[in-house]
Design an enzyme around this catalytic site. Structure first.
Site, PDB file in Angstrom:
ATOM      1  N   GLY A   1       0.846  -1.187   0.000  1.00  0.00           N
ATOM      2  CA  GLY A   1       0.000   0.000   0.000  1.00  0.00           C
ATOM      3  C   GLY A   1       0.876   1.229   0.000  1.00  0.00           C
ATOM      4  N   SER A   2       0.468   2.452   0.135  1.00  0.00           N
ATOM      5  CA  SER A   2      -0.875   2.914  -0.061  1.00  0.00           C
ATOM      6  C   SER A   2      -0.882   4.398  -0.437  1.00  0.00           C
ATOM      7  CB  SER A   2      -1.729   2.630   1.154  1.00  0.00           C
ATOM      8  OG  SER A   2      -1.252   3.335   2.257  1.00  0.00           O
TER       9      SER A   2
END
Length: 214
Positions: free
Chosen positions: A182-183
């Site tokens: 992620g992110s």
């Protein structure tokens, strides 16, 4: 002369080796379909943690992207957590197909690291921006300029890695961390910054020009 390096982030090797071992075990046991599926997973994890070399622009005042991804937010705010001033906040969202190694946008000395535990909401949501786990690197860029680069965890991301330490002198485009699976990365910049990107632009860490620090 630069030493050759394996273009995979060190933090990815435990995941790669585990997936590779599971693939080998399935192959030895003769499980054809699980072997193929695990092989695909191993290849994906290896690709996910790729860490290609990048060349930053040579101009002294240029500000480069700290992350691969898409610019999802540009706004003027008063930042109370990091630089404690009126700033431009620029947010870059990384999906699972982007390189996840983060690079520092501008030469500066690290003044402090601000780690905040939190939740794991979707990183491109308002709730995620306010409540997710984050790690901010606050730096003095000289001439009274301060900026912050903040790694923010997301719905899938569960591990922020920050290699920077207080007192470090970081260069433009230098690797300073990554976020596993992620992110997003938020930038807090002086209002005198001349921004050259807009919401929706796709950028590359260490190479794409976000703007210029006055």
């Amino acid at each position: 002369m630069l030493k050759p390096r394996i273009p995979v982030a060190l933090e990815g090797w435990p995941f790669i080796l585990l997936a590779g071992f599971a693939t080998l075990l399935a192959a030895i046991l003769g499980f054809r379909l699980p072997t193929l599926l695990l092989l695909a997973v191993t290849i994906f994890i290896l690709w996910f943690f790729r860490d290609p070399e990048r060349v930053s622009p040579p101009e002294d005042d240029v500000l480069v992207s700290p992350a691969d991804g898409k610019v999802i937010l540009i706004e003027r705010i008063f930042d109370e957590r990091f630089v404690k001033d009126h700033v431009y906040k620029v947010s870059i969202f990384m999906n699972i197909f982007n390189v996840h190694v983060n690079r520092f946008p501008f030469p500066g000395r690290v003044e402090r690291i601000v780690y905040t535990p939190g939740a794991f909401y979707s990183a491109d949501s308002v709730r995620g921006a306010l409540k997710n786990e984050s790690c901010g690197v606050v730096a003095d860029a000289g001439n009274g300029r301060k900026l912050a680069v903040v790694q923010v965890a997301g719905l899938i991301a569960r591990r922020i890695v920050c290699w920077a330490e207080t007192g470090d002198q970081l260069g433009r485009g230098q690797r300073f961390g990554l976020i596993r699976f992620g992110s997003r990365v938020d930038l807090y910049l002086p209002l005198a910054t001349q921004l050259e990107v807009k919401v929706g632009h796709k950028v590359k860490a260490g190479e794409s020009v976000l703007g210029y620090l006055a």
